[in-house]
Design an enzyme around this catalytic site. Structure first.
Site, PDB file in Angstrom:
ATOM      1  N   ASP A 302       0.885  -1.168   0.000  1.00  0.00           N
ATOM      2  CA  ASP A 302       0.000   0.000   0.000  1.00  0.00           C
ATOM      3  C   ASP A 302       0.920   1.215   0.000  1.00  0.00           C
ATOM      4  O   ASP A 302       1.259   1.764   1.041  1.00  0.00           O
ATOM      5  CB  ASP A 302      -0.895  -0.034   1.239  1.00  0.00           C
ATOM      6  N   CYS A 355      -4.186   5.230  -2.534  1.00  0.00           N
ATOM      7  CA  CYS A 355      -5.419   6.004  -2.336  1.00  0.00           C
ATOM      8  C   CYS A 355      -5.394   7.215  -3.264  1.00  0.00           C
ATOM      9  O   CYS A 355      -5.684   8.340  -2.869  1.00  0.00           O
ATOM     10  CB  CYS A 355      -5.595   6.412  -0.871  1.00  0.00           C
TER      11      CYS A 355
END
EC number: 2.1.1.-
Length: 405
Positions: A302, A355
């Site tokens: 991530d 994100c």
């Protein structure tokens, strides 16, 4: 709405520190509230909401009020008058600070300003241009207004402690207004309320975790008993969720550059009843010893990103990042894919996530890796885009790769 004059200077002073001096939004607001303990709950909510409104709609407000960024105290008072009018409130005209530009002129300027989408949606011109190039007009027209909406606080029920329905009933019994969200572990908090004092929180029955972030563990579907490396773990929200899906069986190595974040992760893991997580600080070089190579059944990356998918929660981001930052962060992402992918064993799976809503950080980054010499051993299994224009999630991207062999 009633306005109390003593609350106004702290609002614009804090907003100025955040928008023009680089102060961190959440920490600055929390510090302001802690230093004014006599304010009631309504005052505290008003102050926090108005600061975030100024951050979110900064460009729109200053273009209408001043046609330039604010410089003086008088400019900030005029910005607030403009903000309140555009929010549908009637500013107190008897305050000396509210004199000057009249309401009719503000509305006239507003009609002109909103013809420009970058001003109407309050973003920098460079971001409008970049998003159009990468995302395209059709999706950007839907996504941008959604990114300017406010976001709910989302919780994740901890399946290691209790089923979601039982967590829901306990939280409601403790006075927390929560509702079910989706069909897995998520709960949405109806109002922004304190909960860290609750026994259910202290006993690890739930964690705060954005809804899009909760999709990552289910996208990977790790099996119990396997070895998983979460190589950009941060404070560990995803590591904890992955441990729950693995039924606390196997081993998770959670790694990050920040020892402070890993310390927080260890504390959260203890509270959540997770025993399979080990933590380790990533070398400053960002390179691993060969002893780590070819070990992970699952590798979760991530990666650091622009954060443009979570503007609902962090509207300050659009005023902080610059075009050159995007080039730097994409180089960092490419480095992580190149160096960290060595940890994945043949036959293992690599999950890449951001994100961000920009393809240059997402699918284009993955394709560049797959076409490079370092990515020749990997193949793409599936990918998914999430966004507030499509559901209750923030902007998020996930790609699942498998190492051949």
């Amino acid at each position: 709405m009633r306005f109390y004059k003593n609350l106004i200077p702290p609002i614009w002073q804090t907003a100025r520190a955040i928008l023009q001096e680089g102060a961190h939004a959440h920490r600055s607001i929390q510090q302001l509230l802690r230093s004014n303990k006599k304010w009631g709950s309504r005052d505290r909510r008003f102050v926090a909401e108005q600061i975030y409104e100024l951050i979110r709609w900064y460009r729109l407000y200053y273009e209408v009020a001043l046609e330039r960024p604010p410089e003086t105290e008088a400019d900030w008072w005029l910005m607030l008058k403009t903000a309140w009018l555009l929010q549908g409130h009637q500013p107190p005209e008897d305050w000396p600070e509210m004199q000057g530009l009249d309401s009719l002129e503000i509305w006239r300027r507003h009609r002109v300003a909103v013809e420009n989408r970058a001003i109407r949606e309050s973003i920098p011109d460079w971001l409008e241009e970049r998003a159009l190039q990468e995302v395209g007009e059709e999706r950007w027209a839907k996504l941008l207004p959604a990114l300017n909406s406010s976001a709910d606080v989302v919780l994740r029920s901890n399946s290691l402690k209790a089923p979601r329905q039982k967590v829901l009933h306990r939280l409601r019994k403790e006075g927390l207004p929560v509702e079910l969200l989706g069909d897995r572990e998520a709960l949405v908090l109806g109002q922004n309320r304190k909960f860290t004092h609750l026994k259910s929180y202290e006993e690890g029955w739930f964690e705060v975790q954005d809804y899009a972030s909760q999709q990552l563990a289910h996208f990977l579907k790790p099996q119990a008993g396997r070895y998983l490396v979460d190589a950009c773990a941060g404070a560990g929200g995803k590591s904890l969720h992955l441990a729950a899906l693995m039924k606390n069986r196997g081993e998770i190595l959670s790694m990050d550059l920040s020892e402070h974040k890993l310390k927080e992760l260890r504390k959260r893991a203890k509270r959540a009843g997770v025993s399979i997580i080990k933590t380790e600080k990533i070398p400053a070089s960002g390179r691993f010893s060969p002893a780590y190579y070819n070990m992970a059944d699952y590798l979760v990356l991530d990666v650091p990103c622009s954060g443009l998918g979570v503007l609902r929660r962090n509207p300050q981001t659009k005023w902080i990042i610059k075009p050159e930052f995007l080039e730097e962060i994409q180089a960092t992402q490419a480095h992580i894919l190149r160096e960290y992918s060595l940890l994945c064993k043949p036959g293992g799976q690599l999950l890449y996530a951001t994100c961000s809503i920009l393809p240059s950080e997402n699918e284009w980054q993955v394709q560049r890796f797959l076409q490079s010499p370092d990515g020749q051993e990997f193949e793409l299994l599936k990918e998914q885009h999430l966004g507030p224009d499509r559901g209750p999630e923030d902007g998020f991207y996930m790609a699942l790769l498998q190492r051949k062999g």
